[in-house]
Design a protein around this motif. Structure first.
Motif, mmCIF file in Angstrom:
data_model
loop_
_atom_site.group_PDB
_atom_site.id
_atom_site.type_symbol
_atom_site.label_atom_id
_atom_site.label_comp_id
_atom_site.label_asym_id
_atom_site.label_seq_id
_atom_site.Cartn_x
_atom_site.Cartn_y
_atom_site.Cartn_z
ATOM 1 N N UNK A 206 0.807 -1.217 0.000
ATOM 2 C CA UNK A 206 0.000 0.000 0.000
ATOM 3 C C UNK A 206 0.839 1.266 0.000
ATOM 4 N N UNK A 207 2.115 1.161 0.342
ATOM 5 C CA UNK A 207 2.953 2.360 0.465
ATOM 6 C C UNK A 207 3.267 2.953 -0.905
ATOM 7 N N UNK A 208 3.288 4.269 -0.961
ATOM 8 C CA UNK A 208 3.665 4.957 -2.191
ATOM 9 C C UNK A 208 4.127 6.376 -1.861
ATOM 10 N N UNK A 209 4.970 6.898 -2.709
ATOM 11 C CA UNK A 209 5.447 8.284 -2.591
ATOM 12 C C UNK A 209 4.756 9.094 -3.670
ATOM 13 N N UNK A 210 3.965 10.065 -3.266
ATOM 14 C CA UNK A 210 3.187 10.864 -4.204
ATOM 15 C C UNK A 210 3.917 12.157 -4.536
ATOM 16 N N UNK A 211 4.317 12.281 -5.800
ATOM 17 C CA UNK A 211 4.955 13.499 -6.281
ATOM 18 C C UNK A 211 3.849 14.449 -6.770
ATOM 19 N N UNK A 212 3.679 15.630 -6.144
ATOM 20 C CA UNK A 212 2.591 16.528 -6.571
ATOM 21 C C UNK A 212 2.823 17.071 -7.981
ATOM 22 N N UNK A 213 1.755 17.151 -8.751
ATOM 23 C CA UNK A 213 1.806 17.639 -10.130
ATOM 24 C C UNK A 213 0.706 18.686 -10.302
ATOM 25 N N UNK A 214 1.046 19.796 -10.917
ATOM 26 C CA UNK A 214 0.093 20.868 -11.217
ATOM 27 C C UNK A 214 -0.031 21.005 -12.730
ATOM 28 N N UNK A 228 -5.822 22.039 -12.554
ATOM 29 C CA UNK A 228 -6.042 21.082 -11.474
ATOM 30 C C UNK A 228 -4.713 20.531 -10.967
ATOM 31 N N UNK A 229 -4.771 19.880 -9.835
ATOM 32 C CA UNK A 229 -3.584 19.270 -9.237
ATOM 33 C C UNK A 229 -3.761 17.763 -9.143
ATOM 34 N N UNK A 230 -2.680 17.046 -9.257
ATOM 35 C CA UNK A 230 -2.698 15.594 -9.164
ATOM 36 C C UNK A 230 -1.364 15.144 -8.581
ATOM 37 N N UNK A 231 -1.011 13.908 -8.792
ATOM 38 C CA UNK A 231 0.261 13.411 -8.271
ATOM 39 C C UNK A 231 0.724 12.228 -9.109
ATOM 40 N N UNK A 232 2.010 11.964 -9.061
ATOM 41 C CA UNK A 232 2.628 10.798 -9.699
ATOM 42 C C UNK A 232 2.971 9.807 -8.600
ATOM 43 N N UNK A 233 2.300 8.649 -8.531
ATOM 44 C CA UNK A 233 2.607 7.670 -7.469
ATOM 45 C C UNK A 233 3.850 6.861 -7.809
ATOM 46 N N UNK A 234 4.774 6.802 -6.894
ATOM 47 C CA UNK A 234 5.986 6.003 -7.054
ATOM 48 C C UNK A 234 5.957 4.894 -6.011
ATOM 49 N N UNK A 235 6.033 3.660 -6.485
ATOM 50 C CA UNK A 235 6.016 2.498 -5.612
ATOM 51 C C UNK A 235 7.252 1.650 -5.846
ATOM 52 N N UNK A 317 15.313 14.491 -13.786
ATOM 53 C CA UNK A 317 16.373 14.304 -12.803
ATOM 54 C C UNK A 317 15.810 14.246 -11.383
ATOM 55 N N UNK A 318 14.830 15.100 -11.095
ATOM 56 C CA UNK A 318 14.220 15.081 -9.760
ATOM 57 C C UNK A 318 13.463 13.780 -9.521
ATOM 58 N N UNK A 319 12.670 13.347 -10.513
ATOM 59 C CA UNK A 319 11.940 12.092 -10.362
ATOM 60 C C UNK A 319 12.895 10.906 -10.208
ATOM 61 N N UNK A 320 13.996 10.924 -10.967
ATOM 62 C CA UNK A 320 14.982 9.859 -10.835
ATOM 63 C C UNK A 320 15.636 9.846 -9.465
ATOM 64 N N UNK A 321 15.893 11.035 -8.912
ATOM 65 C CA UNK A 321 16.490 11.118 -7.565
ATOM 66 C C UNK A 321 15.554 10.520 -6.520
ATOM 67 N N UNK A 322 14.272 10.892 -6.584
ATOM 68 C CA UNK A 322 13.301 10.348 -5.631
ATOM 69 C C UNK A 322 13.132 8.847 -5.843
ATOM 70 N N UNK A 327 13.809 3.116 -4.244
ATOM 71 C CA UNK A 327 14.327 1.784 -4.584
ATOM 72 C C UNK A 327 15.281 1.290 -3.504
ATOM 73 N N UNK A 328 16.154 2.183 -3.015
ATOM 74 C CA UNK A 328 17.104 1.779 -1.974
ATOM 75 C C UNK A 328 16.374 1.363 -0.702
ATOM 76 N N UNK A 329 15.386 2.166 -0.278
ATOM 77 C CA UNK A 329 14.624 1.816 0.916
ATOM 78 C C UNK A 329 13.819 0.535 0.699
ATOM 79 N N UNK A 330 13.217 0.391 -0.475
ATOM 80 C CA UNK A 330 12.447 -0.814 -0.760
ATOM 81 C C UNK A 330 13.310 -2.059 -0.802
ATOM 82 N N UNK A 331 14.535 -1.938 -1.317
ATOM 83 C CA UNK A 331 15.432 -3.092 -1.356
ATOM 84 C C UNK A 331 15.788 -3.556 0.052
ATOM 85 N N UNK A 332 16.044 -2.593 0.950
ATOM 86 C CA UNK A 332 16.343 -2.960 2.339
ATOM 87 C C UNK A 332 15.122 -3.622 2.996
ATOM 88 N N UNK A 333 13.926 -3.085 2.721
ATOM 89 C CA UNK A 333 12.710 -3.691 3.264
ATOM 90 C C UNK A 333 12.516 -5.110 2.729
#
Length: 393
Positions: A206-214, A228-235, A317-322, A327-333
């Motif tokens: 269920x976990x995801x990182x939501x990148x806000x998008x306008x 409108x505003x939305x988000x890009x979910x990263x899992x 570049x920002x999306x790749x950084x996040x 990915x690093x945190x998920x790999x440890x999990x």
């Protein structure tokens, strides 16, 4: 009332197919008497999970859903080797229908090959062997039909639902055998392992990182659109393949001299190496699952942007950084989740009976949770669709 009737009908269809499937795994094949395999064979548990215990007694559905599980990867491999199949894949829906027919025929062929192997290895000869081959092959074809009935008229993916049913049918006897040898300690340890993996897997899914998008406003005629505003979910993509691959790599050096410590799953050095390999494979697998540059281009095409970040390469570049941090945190999990059954079964000292018991238990539990979550989402989606259906007419 119609919505409730539809839900009730789908539930009854799914339960009815499961009952028929389990009856087929209990009903013995006609005119066949074979001996059961040795109870302490190292591969017995894995074979029972894949076939629902069918290879022990050879019922009508002796192979369970194993041919249905093996057919798709075999067909994908053949698609790479045969240009005609690759062309069918590129033809869209028409080609997909033809590939579906090929997949059904491949299930029957795999069932036939498995039946011939059973007759050669364990079954009778002559007329009895021919009856056994015909019965097991027909059983594989019927199981394929049952999976499609669930997929089309019930809930969830038919193959996964029937696999879940046969896994749940095998686990109680295995846990009882472990209890008889280890006592209440096994019950407590397995309870903690099961609860921990279930909770962590659900939270992980269920976990995801939501990148806000306008989205920018656009004037079309006298009206303003967008804004409108939305988000890009990263899992982090969940998969059992890193744990399986790590276990396989750790098992290969057993054939070499001087590495006896790798044979013991309770060895701290082996557990630490297993954790590192799972993290590494999970990171490598997840690194290529999503193209952040493509996401940034799509955002720019539809007029979307991340607040505070310039469109184009800066957004990528920002999306790749996040993404890399996730990915690093998920790999440890993933490594932590893989350690739980390995440590728990090491405390029970069951590795001599089943060399890859930890990864097998992990795969089974994650699969059970995944199927339950997918089926729950499908049921909830159908309920919402039925609820708002009168407003869409």
């Amino acid at each position: 009332m119609n919505a409730h009737a539809s839900l009730r009908r789908r539930i009854l269809v799914t339960l009815g197919v499961i009952v028929v499937f389990r009856l087929g795994q209990i009903l013995p094949a006609p005119s066949v008497t074979v001996r059961a395999p040795e109870a302490d064979h190292p591969l017995r548990w894995i074979l029972d999970l894949l076939t629902g215990g069918g290879l022990s007694t050879l019922p009508v559905f002796a192979f369970g859903v194993l041919p249905c599980l093996a057919a798709p990867p075999v067909l994908r491999a053949l698609t790479v080797l045969i240009p005609r199949l690759a062309a069918l894949r590129a033809e869209g829906d028409a080609g997909a229908r033809v590939l579906t027919r090929y997949r059904r025929r491949l299930v029957v062929v795999l069932g036939l090959l498995g039946a011939l192997a059973v007759v050669v290895y364990r079954g009778p000869g002559g007329l009895g062997g021919a009856v056994l081959v015909a019965c097991l092959t027909a059983g594989a074809a019927l199981v394929q039909w049952l999976t499609e009935v669930i997929t089309e008229r019930g809930f969830g993916d038919g193959v996964r639902i029937l696999l879940l049913a046969q896994v749940l049918a095998v686990l109680p006897s295995e846990f009882l055998r472990l209890y008889e040898t280890k006592g209440w300690t096994a019950v407590v340890v397995l309870g903690v392992v099961t609860l921990s993996i279930t909770v962590l897997t659900i939270a992980f899914a269920q976990a995801q990182r939501r990148i806000p998008v306008q989205y920018a406003k656009r004037m079309i005629g006298m009206r303003a659109y967008g804004g409108t505003s939305s988000y890009v979910p990263l899992r982090f993509p969940q998969a059992n393949s890193p744990a399986v691959l790590a276990a396989v790599l750790l098992s290969l050096p057993v054939l070499w001299p001087g590495v006896d410590w790798l044979r013991d799953e309770g060895n701290p050095g082996r557990i630490a190496l297993y954790f590192v390999l799972v993290c590494l494979f999970a990171f490598i697998r997840a690194a290529g699952t999503q193209d952040m540059a493509g996401v940034a281009r799509e955002l720019g095409r539809v007029g979307g942007f991340v607040p505070g970040i310039r469109p184009g390469d800066w957004t990528a570049e920002y999306l790749g950084y996040v993404r890399h941090r996730i990915i690093a945190l998920g790999a440890v999990c993933s490594g932590v989740v893989a350690l739980i059954p390995a440590v728990g079964l090491a405390l029970l000292d069951v590795s001599p009976r089943l060399p890859i018991a930890g990864v097998t238990l992990l795969v089974v539990l994650v699969f059970l949770v995944g199927v339950s979550l997918d089926t729950t989402r499908q049921i909830e989606s159908l309920r919402q669709q039925r609820r708002y259906e009168p407003f869409l007419r």
